[in-house]
Scaffold this motif. Structure first.
Motif, PDB file in Angstrom:
ATOM      1  N   MET A   1      14.822  -0.151 -22.090  1.00  0.00           N
ATOM      2  CA  MET A   1      13.798  -0.090 -21.065  1.00  0.00           C
ATOM      3  C   MET A   1      13.765   1.300 -20.448  1.00  0.00           C
ATOM      4  O   MET A   1      14.767   1.783 -19.955  1.00  0.00           O
ATOM      5  CB  MET A   1      14.133  -1.121 -19.988  1.00  0.00           C
ATOM      6  N   ALA A   2      12.650   1.929 -20.465  1.00  0.00           N
ATOM      7  CA  ALA A   2      12.519   3.267 -19.915  1.00  0.00           C
ATOM      8  C   ALA A   2      12.358   3.200 -18.393  1.00  0.00           C
ATOM      9  O   ALA A   2      12.041   2.162 -17.826  1.00  0.00           O
ATOM     10  CB  ALA A   2      11.313   3.972 -20.530  1.00  0.00           C
ATOM     11  N   ARG A   3      12.579   4.333 -17.754  1.00  0.00           N
ATOM     12  CA  ARG A   3      12.472   4.402 -16.301  1.00  0.00           C
ATOM     13  C   ARG A   3      11.051   4.110 -15.844  1.00  0.00           C
ATOM     14  O   ARG A   3      10.835   3.469 -14.823  1.00  0.00           O
ATOM     15  CB  ARG A   3      12.910   5.781 -15.827  1.00  0.00           C
ATOM     16  N   ARG A   4      10.076   4.574 -16.575  1.00  0.00           N
ATOM     17  CA  ARG A   4       8.681   4.339 -16.199  1.00  0.00           C
ATOM     18  C   ARG A   4       8.352   2.846 -16.219  1.00  0.00           C
ATOM     19  O   ARG A   4       7.578   2.370 -15.402  1.00  0.00           O
ATOM     20  CB  ARG A   4       7.740   5.089 -17.129  1.00  0.00           C
ATOM     21  N   GLU A   5       8.940   2.117 -17.134  1.00  0.00           N
ATOM     22  CA  GLU A   5       8.698   0.680 -17.204  1.00  0.00           C
ATOM     23  C   GLU A   5       9.351  -0.036 -16.030  1.00  0.00           C
ATOM     24  O   GLU A   5       8.808  -1.019 -15.532  1.00  0.00           O
ATOM     25  CB  GLU A   5       9.229   0.124 -18.517  1.00  0.00           C
ATOM     26  N   ILE A   6      10.483   0.433 -15.583  1.00  0.00           N
ATOM     27  CA  ILE A   6      11.173  -0.207 -14.463  1.00  0.00           C
ATOM     28  C   ILE A   6      10.363  -0.046 -13.182  1.00  0.00           C
ATOM     29  O   ILE A   6      10.179  -0.977 -12.415  1.00  0.00           O
ATOM     30  CB  ILE A   6      12.582   0.392 -14.288  1.00  0.00           C
ATOM     31  N   PHE A   7       9.843   1.161 -12.930  1.00  0.00           N
ATOM     32  CA  PHE A   7       9.113   1.443 -11.699  1.00  0.00           C
ATOM     33  C   PHE A   7       7.613   1.190 -11.820  1.00  0.00           C
ATOM     34  O   PHE A   7       6.852   1.506 -10.902  1.00  0.00           O
ATOM     35  CB  PHE A   7       9.326   2.902 -11.270  1.00  0.00           C
ATOM     36  N   ALA A   8       7.146   0.620 -12.912  1.00  0.00           N
ATOM     37  CA  ALA A   8       5.706   0.505 -13.168  1.00  0.00           C
ATOM     38  C   ALA A   8       4.970  -0.309 -12.115  1.00  0.00           C
ATOM     39  O   ALA A   8       3.943   0.100 -11.613  1.00  0.00           O
ATOM     40  CB  ALA A   8       5.477  -0.097 -14.548  1.00  0.00           C
ATOM     41  N   GLY A   9       5.470  -1.461 -11.730  1.00  0.00           N
ATOM     42  CA  GLY A   9       4.723  -2.315 -10.819  1.00  0.00           C
ATOM     43  C   GLY A   9       5.081  -2.144  -9.360  1.00  0.00           C
ATOM     44  O   GLY A   9       4.608  -2.902  -8.518  1.00  0.00           O
ATOM     45  N   LEU A  10       5.927  -1.182  -9.033  1.00  0.00           N
ATOM     46  CA  LEU A  10       6.386  -1.020  -7.653  1.00  0.00           C
ATOM     47  C   LEU A  10       5.491  -0.069  -6.866  1.00  0.00           C
ATOM     48  O   LEU A  10       4.882   0.836  -7.431  1.00  0.00           O
ATOM     49  CB  LEU A  10       7.820  -0.474  -7.658  1.00  0.00           C
ATOM     50  N   PRO A  11       5.409  -0.265  -5.551  1.00  0.00           N
ATOM     51  CA  PRO A  11       4.629   0.661  -4.720  1.00  0.00           C
ATOM     52  C   PRO A  11       5.257   2.057  -4.696  1.00  0.00           C
ATOM     53  O   PRO A  11       6.435   2.229  -4.987  1.00  0.00           O
ATOM     54  CB  PRO A  11       4.676   0.035  -3.321  1.00  0.00           C
ATOM     55  N   TRP A  12       4.443   3.041  -4.284  1.00  0.00           N
ATOM     56  CA  TRP A  12       4.902   4.434  -4.295  1.00  0.00           C
ATOM     57  C   TRP A  12       6.088   4.652  -3.375  1.00  0.00           C
ATOM     58  O   TRP A  12       6.971   5.446  -3.669  1.00  0.00           O
ATOM     59  CB  TRP A  12       3.768   5.377  -3.902  1.00  0.00           C
ATOM     60  N   TRP A  13       6.136   3.951  -2.233  1.00  0.00           N
ATOM     61  CA  TRP A  13       7.208   4.204  -1.273  1.00  0.00           C
ATOM     62  C   TRP A  13       8.560   3.740  -1.784  1.00  0.00           C
ATOM     63  O   TRP A  13       9.595   4.235  -1.347  1.00  0.00           O
ATOM     64  CB  TRP A  13       6.879   3.576   0.090  1.00  0.00           C
ATOM     65  N   VAL A  14       8.573   2.809  -2.719  1.00  0.00           N
ATOM     66  CA  VAL A  14       9.846   2.384  -3.309  1.00  0.00           C
ATOM     67  C   VAL A  14      10.398   3.510  -4.173  1.00  0.00           C
ATOM     68  O   VAL A  14      11.578   3.851  -4.102  1.00  0.00           O
ATOM     69  CB  VAL A  14       9.673   1.095  -4.133  1.00  0.00           C
ATOM     70  N   LYS A  15       9.521   4.129  -4.971  1.00  0.00           N
ATOM     71  CA  LYS A  15       9.954   5.220  -5.856  1.00  0.00           C
ATOM     72  C   LYS A  15      10.355   6.461  -5.083  1.00  0.00           C
ATOM     73  O   LYS A  15      11.342   7.113  -5.422  1.00  0.00           O
ATOM     74  CB  LYS A  15       8.836   5.598  -6.829  1.00  0.00           C
ATOM     75  N   TRP A  16       9.579   6.814  -4.057  1.00  0.00           N
ATOM     76  CA  TRP A  16       9.747   8.116  -3.402  1.00  0.00           C
ATOM     77  C   TRP A  16      10.491   8.070  -2.078  1.00  0.00           C
ATOM     78  O   TRP A  16      10.857   9.113  -1.547  1.00  0.00           O
ATOM     79  CB  TRP A  16       8.375   8.767  -3.204  1.00  0.00           C
ATOM     80  N   VAL A  17      10.722   6.871  -1.523  1.00  0.00           N
ATOM     81  CA  VAL A  17      11.434   6.780  -0.246  1.00  0.00           C
ATOM     82  C   VAL A  17      12.687   5.909  -0.370  1.00  0.00           C
ATOM     83  O   VAL A  17      13.801   6.352  -0.069  1.00  0.00           O
ATOM     84  CB  VAL A  17      10.500   6.229   0.867  1.00  0.00           C
ATOM     85  N   ALA A  18      12.518   4.677  -0.809  1.00  0.00           N
ATOM     86  CA  ALA A  18      13.634   3.733  -0.808  1.00  0.00           C
ATOM     87  C   ALA A  18      14.727   4.108  -1.811  1.00  0.00           C
ATOM     88  O   ALA A  18      15.913   4.100  -1.471  1.00  0.00           O
ATOM     89  CB  ALA A  18      13.117   2.330  -1.091  1.00  0.00           C
ATOM     90  N   VAL A  19      14.347   4.430  -3.021  1.00  0.00           N
ATOM     91  CA  VAL A  19      15.348   4.756  -4.046  1.00  0.00           C
ATOM     92  C   VAL A  19      16.130   6.031  -3.689  1.00  0.00           C
ATOM     93  O   VAL A  19      17.362   6.023  -3.757  1.00  0.00           O
ATOM     94  CB  VAL A  19      14.694   4.844  -5.453  1.00  0.00           C
TER      95      VAL A  19
END
Length: 72
Positions: A1-19
C-alpha cells in the motif's frame, strides 16, 4: 500500500496538521536532542576556528616583531 493510498480519503488537515503533530510528539525529544547536538558542534567548531586564528595571529605578530626589532 502506497502512502498516497493511505491518505487518499482523509481531509487535508489530517495530512498537514495532525500527522506532523503526532510525529513531533512521538519524536520531539529525539529531534531536539539531535538539533542541540548539531548546534553544539557548530558552536565548538566556531570557537576552535577563532582560537586557532588568534594563535596564528599572535605567533606571527611576535615572531615578526622580534626579528625586525621595529616592534609596535
Amino acid at each position: 500500500m502506497a502512502r498516497r493510498e493511505i491518505f487518499a480519503g482523509l481531509p487535508w488537515w489530517v495530512k498537514w496538521v495532525a500527522v506532523p503533530l503526532i510525529v513531533l510528539v512521538v519524536f520531539g525529544g529525539l529531534i531536539t536532542t539531535i538539533i542541540g547536538f548539531v548546534i553544539g558542534l557548530l558552536f565548538k567548531a566556531l570557537i576552535l576556528v577563532a582560537l586557532v586564528a588568534g594563535l596564528i595571529f599572535l605567533v606571527r605578530k611576535f615572531t615578526s616583531s622580534s626579528s625586525s626589532h621595529d616592534g609596535w
